[in-house]
Scaffold this motif. Structure first.
Motif, PDB file in Angstrom:
ATOM      1  N   ASP A  98       0.831  -1.212   0.000  1.00  0.00           N
ATOM      2  CA  ASP A  98       0.000   0.000   0.000  1.00  0.00           C
ATOM      3  C   ASP A  98       0.860   1.255   0.000  1.00  0.00           C
ATOM      4  O   ASP A  98       0.557   2.232  -0.693  1.00  0.00           O
ATOM      5  CB  ASP A  98      -0.928   0.008   1.216  1.00  0.00           C
ATOM      6  N   MET A  99       1.940   1.240   0.767  1.00  0.00           N
ATOM      7  CA  MET A  99       2.816   2.405   0.826  1.00  0.00           C
ATOM      8  C   MET A  99       3.596   2.566  -0.477  1.00  0.00           C
ATOM      9  O   MET A  99       3.854   3.684  -0.915  1.00  0.00           O
ATOM     10  CB  MET A  99       3.773   2.311   2.023  1.00  0.00           C
ATOM     11  N   VAL A 100       3.957   1.438  -1.112  1.00  0.00           N
ATOM     12  CA  VAL A 100       4.662   1.500  -2.395  1.00  0.00           C
ATOM     13  C   VAL A 100       3.770   2.166  -3.439  1.00  0.00           C
ATOM     14  O   VAL A 100       4.192   3.078  -4.164  1.00  0.00           O
ATOM     15  CB  VAL A 100       5.068   0.084  -2.879  1.00  0.00           C
ATOM     16  N   LYS A 101       2.508   1.718  -3.511  1.00  0.00           N
ATOM     17  CA  LYS A 101       1.574   2.292  -4.489  1.00  0.00           C
ATOM     18  C   LYS A 101       1.280   3.754  -4.168  1.00  0.00           C
ATOM     19  O   LYS A 101       1.150   4.584  -5.067  1.00  0.00           O
ATOM     20  CB  LYS A 101       0.281   1.480  -4.517  1.00  0.00           C
ATOM     21  N   GLY A 128       0.727  10.973  14.274  1.00  0.00           N
ATOM     22  CA  GLY A 128      -0.587  10.491  13.874  1.00  0.00           C
ATOM     23  C   GLY A 128      -0.894  10.617  12.394  1.00  0.00           C
ATOM     24  O   GLY A 128      -2.029  10.926  12.015  1.00  0.00           O
ATOM     25  N   LEU A 129       0.082  10.370  11.542  1.00  0.00           N
ATOM     26  CA  LEU A 129      -0.115  10.469  10.092  1.00  0.00           C
ATOM     27  C   LEU A 129      -0.478   9.097   9.524  1.00  0.00           C
ATOM     28  O   LEU A 129       0.049   8.076   9.955  1.00  0.00           O
ATOM     29  CB  LEU A 129       1.153  10.989   9.413  1.00  0.00           C
ATOM     30  N   SER A 130      -1.395   9.071   8.536  1.00  0.00           N
ATOM     31  CA  SER A 130      -1.820   7.806   7.936  1.00  0.00           C
ATOM     32  C   SER A 130      -0.772   7.281   6.962  1.00  0.00           C
ATOM     33  O   SER A 130       0.050   8.031   6.434  1.00  0.00           O
ATOM     34  CB  SER A 130      -3.145   7.985   7.194  1.00  0.00           C
ATOM     35  N   GLU A 131      -0.821   5.961   6.706  1.00  0.00           N
ATOM     36  CA  GLU A 131       0.145   5.334   5.806  1.00  0.00           C
ATOM     37  C   GLU A 131       0.024   5.858   4.380  1.00  0.00           C
ATOM     38  O   GLU A 131       1.023   6.088   3.704  1.00  0.00           O
ATOM     39  CB  GLU A 131      -0.046   3.812   5.820  1.00  0.00           C
ATOM     40  N   ILE A 132      -1.216   6.089   3.921  1.00  0.00           N
ATOM     41  CA  ILE A 132      -1.415   6.561   2.554  1.00  0.00           C
ATOM     42  C   ILE A 132      -0.901   7.991   2.397  1.00  0.00           C
ATOM     43  O   ILE A 132      -0.337   8.356   1.358  1.00  0.00           O
ATOM     44  CB  ILE A 132      -2.906   6.476   2.146  1.00  0.00           C
ATOM     45  N   PHE A 133      -1.048   8.828   3.442  1.00  0.00           N
ATOM     46  CA  PHE A 133      -0.525  10.195   3.384  1.00  0.00           C
ATOM     47  C   PHE A 133       0.993  10.183   3.394  1.00  0.00           C
ATOM     48  O   PHE A 133       1.636  10.925   2.647  1.00  0.00           O
ATOM     49  CB  PHE A 133      -1.055  11.020   4.564  1.00  0.00           C
ATOM     50  N   VAL A 134       1.556   9.329   4.241  1.00  0.00           N
ATOM     51  CA  VAL A 134       3.024   9.221   4.319  1.00  0.00           C
ATOM     52  C   VAL A 134       3.597   8.785   2.980  1.00  0.00           C
ATOM     53  O   VAL A 134       4.566   9.360   2.471  1.00  0.00           O
ATOM     54  CB  VAL A 134       3.437   8.216   5.423  1.00  0.00           C
ATOM     55  N   GLY A 135       2.969   7.756   2.374  1.00  0.00           N
ATOM     56  CA  GLY A 135       3.477   7.259   1.099  1.00  0.00           C
ATOM     57  C   GLY A 135       3.300   8.251  -0.029  1.00  0.00           C
ATOM     58  O   GLY A 135       4.214   8.479  -0.826  1.00  0.00           O
ATOM     59  N   ALA A 136       2.113   8.879  -0.103  1.00  0.00           N
ATOM     60  CA  ALA A 136       1.792   9.761  -1.228  1.00  0.00           C
ATOM     61  C   ALA A 136       2.443  11.127  -1.137  1.00  0.00           C
ATOM     62  O   ALA A 136       2.674  11.768  -2.164  1.00  0.00           O
ATOM     63  CB  ALA A 136       0.276   9.919  -1.342  1.00  0.00           C
ATOM     64  N   THR A 160      -5.943   2.093  -5.694  1.00  0.00           N
ATOM     65  CA  THR A 160      -7.234   2.413  -5.089  1.00  0.00           C
ATOM     66  C   THR A 160      -7.929   3.529  -5.870  1.00  0.00           C
ATOM     67  O   THR A 160      -7.294   4.236  -6.658  1.00  0.00           O
ATOM     68  CB  THR A 160      -7.067   2.871  -3.628  1.00  0.00           C
ATOM     69  N   VAL A 161      -9.222   3.679  -5.631  1.00  0.00           N
ATOM     70  CA  VAL A 161     -10.008   4.726  -6.300  1.00  0.00           C
ATOM     71  C   VAL A 161      -9.448   6.109  -5.979  1.00  0.00           C
ATOM     72  O   VAL A 161      -9.365   6.986  -6.850  1.00  0.00           O
ATOM     73  CB  VAL A 161     -11.492   4.643  -5.876  1.00  0.00           C
ATOM     74  N   ILE A 162      -9.056   6.301  -4.719  1.00  0.00           N
ATOM     75  CA  ILE A 162      -8.500   7.595  -4.298  1.00  0.00           C
ATOM     76  C   ILE A 162      -7.221   7.901  -5.075  1.00  0.00           C
ATOM     77  O   ILE A 162      -7.029   9.025  -5.565  1.00  0.00           O
ATOM     78  CB  ILE A 162      -8.202   7.582  -2.781  1.00  0.00           C
ATOM     79  N   GLU A 163      -6.353   6.912  -5.183  1.00  0.00           N
ATOM     80  CA  GLU A 163      -5.086   7.118  -5.897  1.00  0.00           C
ATOM     81  C   GLU A 163      -5.318   7.385  -7.378  1.00  0.00           C
ATOM     82  O   GLU A 163      -4.693   8.280  -7.972  1.00  0.00           O
ATOM     83  CB  GLU A 163      -4.188   5.888  -5.702  1.00  0.00           C
ATOM     84  N   LEU A 164      -6.227   6.617  -7.994  1.00  0.00           N
ATOM     85  CA  LEU A 164      -6.531   6.812  -9.407  1.00  0.00           C
ATOM     86  C   LEU A 164      -7.144   8.185  -9.657  1.00  0.00           C
ATOM     87  O   LEU A 164      -6.834   8.840 -10.660  1.00  0.00           O
ATOM     88  CB  LEU A 164      -7.477   5.714  -9.899  1.00  0.00           C
ATOM     89  N   ALA A 165      -8.016   8.628  -8.764  1.00  0.00           N
ATOM     90  CA  ALA A 165      -8.630   9.947  -8.905  1.00  0.00           C
ATOM     91  C   ALA A 165      -7.571  11.051  -8.824  1.00  0.00           C
ATOM     92  O   ALA A 165      -7.590  12.003  -9.615  1.00  0.00           O
ATOM     93  CB  ALA A 165      -9.688  10.152  -7.820  1.00  0.00           C
ATOM     94  N   ALA A 166      -6.634  10.898  -7.892  1.00  0.00           N
ATOM     95  CA  ALA A 166      -5.575  11.905  -7.726  1.00  0.00           C
ATOM     96  C   ALA A 166      -4.694  11.973  -8.970  1.00  0.00           C
ATOM     97  O   ALA A 166      -4.356  13.064  -9.451  1.00  0.00           O
ATOM     98  CB  ALA A 166      -4.736  11.562  -6.497  1.00  0.00           C
ATOM     99  N   ILE A 167      -4.319  10.809  -9.494  1.00  0.00           N
ATOM    100  CA  ILE A 167      -3.480  10.778 -10.698  1.00  0.00           C
ATOM    101  C   ILE A 167      -4.238  11.345 -11.896  1.00  0.00           C
ATOM    102  O   ILE A 167      -3.693  12.134 -12.683  1.00  0.00           O
ATOM    103  CB  ILE A 167      -3.013   9.336 -11.000  1.00  0.00           C
TER     104      ILE A 167
END
Length: 356
Positions: A87-90, A241-249, A311-318
């Motif tokens: 998840d963090m890689v993506k 308190g940062l989320s994994e998706i925020f840290v990765g992205a 994920t949908v969130i990642e695809l929407a951002a891209i």
């Protein structure tokens, strides 16, 4: 004196970052020192890239910077793969793409536009880059749609991911042949065509061989500092308190793209917008069409297969990033306000990811 001070600070923070990592200092202290070290190392890499671009031309110079900058990103991603943090890689891939298209390109257009009002580059190259960005979006959307709407076996998911990854790698390599060899002059930057008749504002700091050597050295330093910084991320992000998706992205992506940030802005300020755009857009394309597919193959080689489904969130951002970046760059002309628009979209996405 200023030049020597910068070199001393570069070496000092690089050494302190190494000591902090291997002596197991507090993760927060290690993170701060490594972050400062990344800034200095990125500046060093930017200067080396500018010197190489003087000899090789803006397009090749920008491509080299994007490639060497993404080497650090690739190393970080492989480290995360070994720990099966898919998840963090993506998320880091997503963050790298939107970071380059929105933050790096936005800051470059903003800074360059404030100083030079209107900056121009090859409009044909802008159109080709736009088409490639759309191909990247298609390549990420299609597997997600098929795999999320149909029940496929794990083997089929992996097979589809490998096929898509293979096609993207071939398409990217052929793009390099097209842009660097068969149609090199066709895609040459506007300023590159007149540089032979115009005197250079500044002579490069180093010779051609020394510039290439220092570019390699700077890239290795970026890779090490990035690794040390990532090592401190888990504890640091948990503490705040940062989320994994925020840290990765955003956190990992910004660190991995630090080299491109400084180099692109420096080149834009010197009215070399072609090289700045090549770094920002070219780096995003390289991540989407080459680095991400390579990571799919690497994950299978190390026995921890990762699919290419985002994920949908990642695809929407891209998708949003590609849409606004293509809209702004397709006419081959830029100004500071267009850079501001890109930065605004990045802030919107950043805050949205933060709340996830």
């Amino acid at each position: 004196m200023k030049k020597y001070l910068s070199s001393v600070l570069l070496i000092l923070f690089f050494v302190l970052s190494a000591i902090g990592h291997y002596a197991h200092w507090s993760p927060t202290v290690e993170f701060i020192i490594s972050a400062v070290a990344v800034i200095f190392v990125a500046g060093f890499l930017g200067k080396a890239t500018e010197s190489v671009a003087h000899y090789a031309g803006q397009r090749l110079g920008g491509f080299l910077n994007a490639t060497f900058g993404n080497a650090a990103e690739l190393i970080i991603a492989v480290m995360l793969l070994r720990e099966a943090k898919f998840d963090m890689v993506k998320a880091s891939i997503t963050g790298s793409i939107i970071g380059n298209l929105l933050l790096v390109l936005g800051l470059s257009l903003f800074a360059g536009g404030l100083k030079h009002k209107i900056q121009k580059y090859n409009v044909t190259l802008a159109g080709m880059n736009g088409s490639l960005m759309i191909v990247a979006i298609i390549a990420l959307f299609v597997p997600a749609i098929f795999l999320n709407t149909h029940v496929l076996h794990e083997e089929d998911r992996n097979t589809l991911s490998l096929v898509v990854a293979g096609v993207l790698i071939v398409a990217y390599l052929l793009w390099l042949v097209f842009s660097m060899i068969t149609h090199k002059n066709y895609l040459a930057d506007v300023t590159d065509r007149t540089e032979q008749q115009l005197p250079h504002e500044h002579e490069p700091a180093w010779s051609k061989k020394m510039s290439i050597l220092l570019l390699v050295v700077a890239t290795v330093m970026v890779a090490f500092v990035s690794e040390w910084l990532v090592h401190s991320l888990d504890t640091f992000t948990t503490k705040f308190g940062l989320s994994e998706i925020f840290v990765g992205a955003f956190v990992v992506a910004i660190v991995g793209n630090a080299a491109e940030h400084s180099a692109a802005i420096m080149l834009a300020l010197k009215n070399k917008i072609g090289a700045a755009v090549e770094i920002a857009v070219g780096s995003s394309l390289q991540i989407a069409l080459f680095v991400a597919p390579v990571l799919i193959f690497v994950s299978h080689l190390i026995g921890k297969p990762m699919d290419i489904v985002f994920t949908v969130i990642e695809l929407a951002a891209i998708g949003v990033s590609v849409f606004i970046a293509k809209s702004i760059t397709q006419d081959g002309k830029t100004n500071w306000y267009e850079g501001l628009l890109l930065i605004a979209v990045y802030c919107i996405l950043g805050f949205s990811f933060y709340l996830v």
